[in-house]
Design a protein around this motif. Structure first.
Motif, mmCIF file in Angstrom:
data_model
loop_
_atom_site.group_PDB
_atom_site.id
_atom_site.type_symbol
_atom_site.label_atom_id
_atom_site.label_comp_id
_atom_site.label_asym_id
_atom_site.label_seq_id
_atom_site.Cartn_x
_atom_site.Cartn_y
_atom_site.Cartn_z
ATOM 1 N N PRO A 139 0.713 -1.593 -0.035
ATOM 2 C CA PRO A 139 -0.462 -0.265 -0.050
ATOM 3 C C PRO A 139 0.925 1.340 0.479
ATOM 4 C CG PRO A 139 -0.805 -1.952 1.539
ATOM 5 C CD PRO A 139 0.263 -1.937 0.904
ATOM 6 N N ILE A 140 2.313 1.074 0.705
ATOM 7 C CA ILE A 140 3.082 2.585 0.734
ATOM 8 C C ILE A 140 3.690 2.281 -1.111
ATOM 9 C CG2 ILE A 140 4.688 3.319 2.200
ATOM 10 C CD1 ILE A 140 2.580 3.494 4.265
ATOM 11 N N THR A 141 3.515 1.814 -1.779
ATOM 12 C CA THR A 141 4.388 1.813 -2.321
ATOM 13 C C THR A 141 3.588 1.950 -3.476
ATOM 14 O OG1 THR A 141 5.620 -0.756 -2.053
ATOM 15 C CG2 THR A 141 5.460 0.366 -4.875
ATOM 16 N N VAL A 142 2.245 1.658 -3.732
ATOM 17 C CA VAL A 142 1.344 2.464 -4.452
ATOM 18 C C VAL A 142 1.128 3.829 -4.104
ATOM 19 C CG1 VAL A 142 -1.467 2.579 -5.092
ATOM 20 C CG2 VAL A 142 -0.077 0.284 -4.179
ATOM 21 N N VAL A 143 1.197 4.196 -2.123
ATOM 22 C CA VAL A 143 0.913 5.725 -2.662
ATOM 23 C C VAL A 143 1.723 6.043 -2.853
ATOM 24 C CG1 VAL A 143 1.133 7.521 -0.298
ATOM 25 C CG2 VAL A 143 -0.288 5.926 -0.402
ATOM 26 N N LYS A 144 3.264 6.192 -3.034
ATOM 27 C CA LYS A 144 4.435 6.741 -3.308
ATOM 28 C C LYS A 144 5.089 6.904 -4.701
ATOM 29 C CE LYS A 144 8.170 3.953 -4.079
ATOM 30 N NZ LYS A 144 8.791 4.628 -5.994
ATOM 31 N N THR A 145 4.404 5.625 -5.501
ATOM 32 C CA THR A 145 4.641 6.331 -7.024
ATOM 33 C C THR A 145 3.004 6.972 -7.049
ATOM 34 O OG1 THR A 145 5.079 3.593 -7.176
ATOM 35 C CG2 THR A 145 3.905 4.840 -8.888
ATOM 36 N N ARG A 146 1.913 7.376 -7.273
ATOM 37 C CA ARG A 146 1.458 7.619 -7.086
ATOM 38 C C ARG A 146 1.761 9.353 -6.757
ATOM 39 N NH1 ARG A 146 -5.218 5.417 -6.805
ATOM 40 N NH2 ARG A 146 -4.257 3.321 -7.717
ATOM 41 N N MET A 147 2.039 9.826 -5.392
ATOM 42 C CA MET A 147 2.736 10.918 -5.653
ATOM 43 C C MET A 147 3.278 11.735 -5.623
ATOM 44 S SD MET A 147 2.528 10.128 -1.373
ATOM 45 C CE MET A 147 3.514 11.935 -0.747
ATOM 46 N N GLU A 148 4.649 10.793 -6.339
ATOM 47 C CA GLU A 148 5.940 11.031 -7.165
ATOM 48 C C GLU A 148 4.970 11.729 -8.405
ATOM 49 O OE1 GLU A 148 8.959 7.478 -5.795
ATOM 50 O OE2 GLU A 148 7.889 6.882 -7.513
ATOM 51 N N TYR A 149 4.070 10.739 -9.210
ATOM 52 C CA TYR A 149 3.914 10.953 -10.408
ATOM 53 C C TYR A 149 2.621 12.434 -10.324
ATOM 54 C CZ TYR A 149 1.091 10.376 -14.901
ATOM 55 O OH TYR A 149 1.068 11.119 -15.903
ATOM 56 N N GLN A 150 2.056 12.264 -9.956
ATOM 57 C CA GLN A 150 1.362 13.935 -9.290
ATOM 58 C C GLN A 150 2.026 15.007 -8.912
ATOM 59 O OE1 GLN A 150 -1.477 12.710 -6.540
ATOM 60 N NE2 GLN A 150 -2.726 11.587 -8.057
ATOM 61 N N GLY A 151 3.267 14.831 -8.186
ATOM 62 C CA GLY A 151 4.099 16.158 -8.148
ATOM 63 C C GLY A 151 5.221 16.498 -8.839
ATOM 64 N N ALA A 152 5.194 15.414 -9.484
ATOM 65 C CA ALA A 152 6.176 15.286 -10.743
ATOM 66 C C ALA A 152 5.859 15.521 -12.011
ATOM 67 C CB ALA A 152 6.573 14.774 -11.401
ATOM 68 N N SER A 153 4.166 16.168 -12.280
ATOM 69 C CA SER A 153 3.203 16.423 -13.331
ATOM 70 C C SER A 153 2.593 17.397 -13.414
ATOM 71 C CB SER A 153 2.226 15.450 -13.797
ATOM 72 O OG SER A 153 2.960 14.247 -14.029
#
Length: 315
Positions: A139-153
């Motif tokens: 679950p933390i991996t899922v959150v990490k991936t989405r936060m990275e993509y949203q913040g970078a985009s």
């Protein structure tokens, strides 16, 4: 006699518990530091993997785009989730590794055991320890991936707890454990290979150090960790591409009102070619190279400073 045996057993239990705690703290400290320092590589990698091969850009172009859109802070998008994921993951991994290697130490050192048997045990030890950590922390991996993509985009992303609550509420267990299969398919062989390459390399460097009439030091561990991290990461990169697309695909599908796309290794190869399986490999290899060098070195130093046993000598 019985009292003496009980005292010895209690002493052994306390020693084992202390070693496990030291291994956890050593691994967690190493994971925390390496994640905080190397997060930009992870953000760039995630952004690159979200693009199809024909539209993919190089590492430096993606990094420049992230800074343009989101400022320098964009390169540290998801750092809180990354620190939690890697810190807890490394702590659990080394704790489990310490327990398993303690049990297998006598077996690995039996005169009749072959080099192949010892290598297979080392690989299985690393793979099994990482698999447990990967499942628990998906679950933390899922959150990490989405936060990275949203913040970078877009330069905007929710915090760790807010994102975790949002995924849990909107998608439930299916969202929190999306990409679990590809995560385990990445982490298990990576950790098995990483541990195997690391122990073999460090053993050779220890032998070289003895030829120079010196004890193996932190520099030997750092180099062995770097070589192991680079080799194991490149070999196991394809499952990471699949994991990223699966976890981001659910988010994008929900935002667009559609269904999550079907993503598989064969589908990616058929539509984009084999090269697509190594999108983002450069920043990931760069990050893992330094991360594993830092992690193994810090783990060795911190664990033994806290009274843990020298886990690196058991292989």
């Amino acid at each position: 006699m019985v009292d003496a045996e009980r005292t010895t057993a209690r002493s052994t239990t306390r020693t084992n518990a202390s070693s496990s705690a030291s291994a956890f703290l050593g691994g967690a400290a190493a994971g925390l530091v390496s994640s905080a320092v190397l997060q930009p590589f992870e953000v760039v990698k995630t952004k690159m993997q979200a693009e199809r091969l024909r539209g993919a850009r190089g590492m430096f172009k993606v990094a420049t785009d992230v800074v343009t859109r989101s400022g320098p802070r964009g390169l540290w998008s998801g750092v809180s989730a990354s620190c939690v994921r890697t810190g807890l993951g490394a702590g659990l991994y080394f704790c489990l590794l310490e327990r398993v290697t303690r049990e297998l130490a006598s077996t690995l050192k039996r005169p009749e055991s072959t080099a192949m048997e010892r290598s297979m045990m080392t690989f299985a030890t690393g793979a099994s320890a990482r698999s447990v950590a990967a499942v628990l922390l998906n679950p933390i991996t899922v959150v990490k991936t989405r936060m990275e993509y949203q913040g970078a985009s877009a330069g905007v992303s929710k915090g760790l707890l807010a994102t975790l609550a949002s995924v849990s509420k909107r998608e439930g267990a299916a969202g929190l454990f999306s990409g679990l299969g590809s995560t385990v398919a990445r982490d298990a062989p990576f950790s098995g290979l990483n541990l195997l390459i690391f122990t073999k390399t460090r053993s050779m460097m220890a032998e070289f150090a003895r030829m120079q009439n010196r004890e193996p030091d932190a520099a030997d561990t750092f180099i062995a960790g770097a070589l192991a991290g680079a080799g194991a990461t490149f070999i196991t990169h394809p499952p990471d591409v699949i994991r990223t697309r699966v976890q981001l695909g659910r988010m994008m599908a929900l935002e667009g009102g559609g269904k999550p796309p079907a993503i598989s290794l064969l589908k990616i190869v058929r539509e984009e070619g084999v090269r697509a399986l190594w999108i983002g490999s450069l920043p990931r290899v760069a990050r893992r190279t330094f991360q594993q060098a830092i992690t193994w070195t810090m783990f060795d130093v911190v664990s033994r400073a806290l009274g843990g046993s020298d886990i690196l000598q058991r292989h």
